[in-house]
Design a protein around this motif. Structure first.
Motif, short mmCIF file in Angstrom:
data_model
loop_
_atom_site.label_atom_id
_atom_site.label_comp_id
_atom_site.label_asym_id
_atom_site.label_seq_id
_atom_site.Cartn_x
_atom_site.Cartn_y
_atom_site.Cartn_z
N ASP A 40 0.82 -1.23 0.00
CA ASP A 40 0.00 0.00 0.00
C ASP A 40 0.85 1.27 0.00
O ASP A 40 0.41 2.32 0.50
N TYR A 41 2.05 1.18 -0.55
CA TYR A 41 2.88 2.38 -0.69
C TYR A 41 2.41 3.22 -1.87
O TYR A 41 1.95 2.68 -2.88
N LYS A 42 2.53 4.51 -1.73
CA LYS A 42 2.26 5.43 -2.83
C LYS A 42 3.59 5.75 -3.51
O LYS A 42 4.49 6.32 -2.87
N VAL A 43 3.73 5.38 -4.77
CA VAL A 43 4.97 5.64 -5.50
C VAL A 43 4.94 7.09 -5.99
O VAL A 43 4.26 7.43 -6.95
N SER A 44 5.68 7.95 -5.29
CA SER A 44 5.68 9.37 -5.61
C SER A 44 6.52 9.69 -6.84
O SER A 44 6.23 10.65 -7.56
N ASP A 45 7.56 8.90 -7.08
CA ASP A 45 8.41 9.13 -8.26
C ASP A 45 9.27 7.90 -8.51
O ASP A 45 9.50 7.09 -7.61
N THR A 46 9.71 7.76 -9.75
CA THR A 46 10.66 6.71 -10.12
C THR A 46 11.87 7.37 -10.77
O THR A 46 11.73 8.32 -11.54
N VAL A 47 13.04 6.85 -10.44
CA VAL A 47 14.29 7.40 -10.97
C VAL A 47 15.07 6.27 -11.63
O VAL A 47 15.27 5.21 -11.04
N VAL A 48 15.48 6.48 -12.88
CA VAL A 48 16.25 5.48 -13.62
C VAL A 48 17.55 6.11 -14.10
O VAL A 48 17.55 7.23 -14.65
N GLN A 49 18.66 5.44 -13.88
CA GLN A 49 19.95 5.91 -14.38
C GLN A 49 20.67 4.80 -15.13
O GLN A 49 20.74 3.67 -14.65
N GLU A 50 21.17 5.13 -16.31
CA GLU A 50 21.92 4.17 -17.11
C GLU A 50 23.41 4.36 -16.86
O GLU A 50 24.00 5.36 -17.26
N ARG A 51 24.01 3.42 -16.19
CA ARG A 51 25.44 3.47 -15.90
C ARG A 51 25.86 2.17 -15.21
O ARG A 51 25.03 1.38 -14.78
N HIS A 52 27.18 1.98 -15.14
CA HIS A 52 27.69 0.83 -14.41
C HIS A 52 27.61 1.13 -12.91
O HIS A 52 27.59 2.30 -12.50
N PRO A 53 27.56 0.09 -12.07
CA PRO A 53 27.36 0.33 -10.63
C PRO A 53 28.49 1.13 -9.99
O PRO A 53 29.66 0.97 -10.32
N ASP A 54 28.08 2.03 -9.08
CA ASP A 54 29.03 2.83 -8.31
C ASP A 54 29.24 2.13 -6.96
O ASP A 54 28.28 1.72 -6.32
N ARG A 55 30.49 1.99 -6.56
CA ARG A 55 30.80 1.25 -5.35
C ARG A 55 30.24 1.91 -4.10
O ARG A 55 29.81 1.23 -3.16
N LYS A 56 30.17 3.24 -4.10
CA LYS A 56 29.76 3.96 -2.90
C LYS A 56 28.24 4.10 -2.79
O LYS A 56 27.67 3.96 -1.70
N ASN A 58 25.87 2.90 -5.53
CA ASN A 58 25.18 2.10 -6.54
C ASN A 58 24.90 2.93 -7.79
O ASN A 58 25.32 2.58 -8.88
N VAL A 59 24.17 4.04 -7.65
CA VAL A 59 24.04 5.01 -8.74
C VAL A 59 25.20 5.99 -8.61
O VAL A 59 25.98 5.94 -7.66
N GLY A 60 25.32 6.91 -9.57
CA GLY A 60 26.38 7.90 -9.50
C GLY A 60 26.18 8.85 -8.33
O GLY A 60 25.06 9.03 -7.83
N SER A 61 27.26 9.49 -7.88
CA SER A 61 27.16 10.39 -6.72
C SER A 61 26.22 11.55 -6.99
O SER A 61 25.46 11.96 -6.09
N GLY A 62 26.22 12.07 -8.20
CA GLY A 62 25.31 13.17 -8.53
C GLY A 62 23.86 12.74 -8.49
O GLY A 62 22.99 13.45 -7.96
N LYS A 63 23.60 11.57 -9.04
CA LYS A 63 22.22 11.05 -9.03
C LYS A 63 21.78 10.72 -7.60
O LYS A 63 20.61 10.93 -7.24
N ALA A 64 22.72 10.24 -6.77
CA ALA A 64 22.40 9.92 -5.38
C ALA A 64 21.96 11.19 -4.64
O ALA A 64 21.00 11.17 -3.86
#
Length: 428
Positions: A40-56, A58-64
């Motif tokens: 019963d969660y309300k999905v307020s937004d979805t974010v998709v990023q195309e890139r290889h995994p970032d160790r720190k 997962n997504v890039g630091s800017g996207k995080a």
């Protein structure tokens, strides 16, 4: 936004590889959204990023950082990542969210599925299975979990070593205790299955991708009102009911649905649930036939990988929601998917159409019955033996005289035991 809305607002984050298939990505995101809705969660937004995994992060630091600000602006209670996150990644992402002024929990899809299972578990056994999955999930990062949670309390570098080791050992001990308890429960369940087979019961199991309509079909076949909401994992605890099938004794079981990329620790924890499918005489593999052919293909592959892992049961493919598919589209899908669809039957569980065809297909694939003419002495001993025949097979009309004579129908295994029963009846 109300307090309740705030508490259920979530942001879904998916990182995709540069060579990802767009159709596959779209399907996975749709499934991701449905998983969130299952709580019963309300999905307020979805974010998709195309890139290889970032160790720190997962997504890039800017996207995080962008996600952290979005969580603050949307008052999200949770940020959920599709990819599995390490303990350090969860810590780093949570820290970014806190710095941005967001008050939210950062988890991954695996944790989301665990939360769904935890909410749906109602029996002692299913609760143990969920706890076992959670502990197995946490074990590899047990030390890191304590280390990061107590980071500000350290007296010096590595000052929590003993406590971390103790926590890890506690987790291992708890896992061992749960595994022992579940092993005992599995032995009891195996004994029940063996008993049912010995008593001549035929075993049918409903399997398939989650939300394909298994529970709706279960209701239609056994005339019951099992929960069948349009959401994932409505059936977590297998349900078994007797199914009217002529004179045959048939038990039908509704099981937990499959899902793409189901975490291995969940599969292992619920292995005993899947065992019920493996030991079935027939598996009714339910498919949502209204979906695009590519989606159906991928889901069938997921199901087949699980079912063929160790099972040898006959599979009947139940193509549900067929009323939503035109004749032309049906033919196109069958041409494309025929190699993945053994023994197909078109039905609508909701409209209760095609069920007669399904029952005929089930009957065709049930283990054969053998017939034997039996004569028992017309006495108390014979009457006692007669009750065994009633319990273990089909007894046709009895002719009474000095002996009670009738035709007995049963499976090969049951029929092999009749000679012993007859000898005992004659001796006494």
């Amino acid at each position: 936004m109300s307090k309740d809305q705030k508490s259920s607002s979530v942001i879904l984050v998916m990182r995709i590889s540069p060579d990802s298939n767009p159709v596959s990505v779209s399907r996975k995101m749709d499934e991701f959204v449905e998983l969130a809705k299952a709580l019963d969660y309300k999905v307020s937004d979805t974010v998709v990023q195309e890139r290889h995994p970032d160790r720190k992060y997962n997504v890039g630091s800017g996207k995080a950082r962008e996600v952290a600000i979005l969580a603050r602006d949307l008052s999200a209670s949770q940020v959920i990542f599709y990819d599995p996150l390490s303990t350090s990644q969860i810590y780093n992402l949570s820290k970014l969210c806190n710095e941005a002024g967001a008050t939210c929990r950062v988890i991954d899809r695996f944790q989301l599925i665990l939360d769904i299972f935890a909410q749906r578990a109602t029996t002692h056994r299913s609760k143990l299975q969920v706890e076992l999955a959670r502990l197995r999930y946490e074990l590899p990062s047990a030390k890191m979990l304590i280390s990061l949670s107590k980071k500000e309390e350290r007296a010096g570098w590595g000052g929590l070593g003993d406590y971390e080791d103790s926590y890890e050992q506690d987790v291992k001990k708890r896992i061992s205790r749960i595994e022992t308890e579940l092993s005992k429960a599995d032995l009891e369940e195996d004994a029940r299955r063996l008993y049912r087979h010995k008593r001549g019961f035929f075993m049918l199991s409903l399997a398939g991708y989650t939300n394909a309509g298994k529970s709706t079909l279960f209701n239609a076949l056994v005339d019951e009102n099992t929960e069948s909401k349009d959401m994932f994992f409505t059936t977590l605890i297998p349900k078994t009911r007797a199914l009217e099938f002529g004179k045959r004794k048939v038990l039908l079981t509704d099981t937990v649905g499959f899902i793409e990329d189901l975490p291995h620790f969940l599969v292992d924890a619920f292995r005993s649930t899947l065992e019920g499918i493996y030991f079935s005489d027939i598996i009714l593999l339910v498919v949502d036939f209204s979906e695009p052919a590519g989606h159906i293909r991928d889901k069938l592959v997921t199901c087949h990988e699980t079912l063929f892992e160790k099972g040898t049961s006959t599979i009947v493919t139940v193509l549900n929601k067929s009323e939503l598919v035109s004749s032309k589209e049906r033919n196109q899908k069958m041409d494309e998917l025929f190699h993945l669809i053994p023994n197909p039957v078109f039905i609508s569980a909701k409209e209760k159409t095609g069920l007669d065809d399904l029952l005929l297909e089930i009957e065709k694939n049930l283990p054969p019955l053998y017939v034997k003419t039996v004569s028992l002495p017309n006495s108390k001993v014979g009457a006692s033996a007669l009750s065994w025949f009633y319990e273990n097979g089909i007894v046709d009309e009895i002719l009474y005289g000095k002996y009670m004579t009738f035709d007995f129908c049963a499976t090969e295994d049951v029929m092999a035991k009749t000679d012993d029963i007859l000898r005992k009846a004659e001796k006494i």
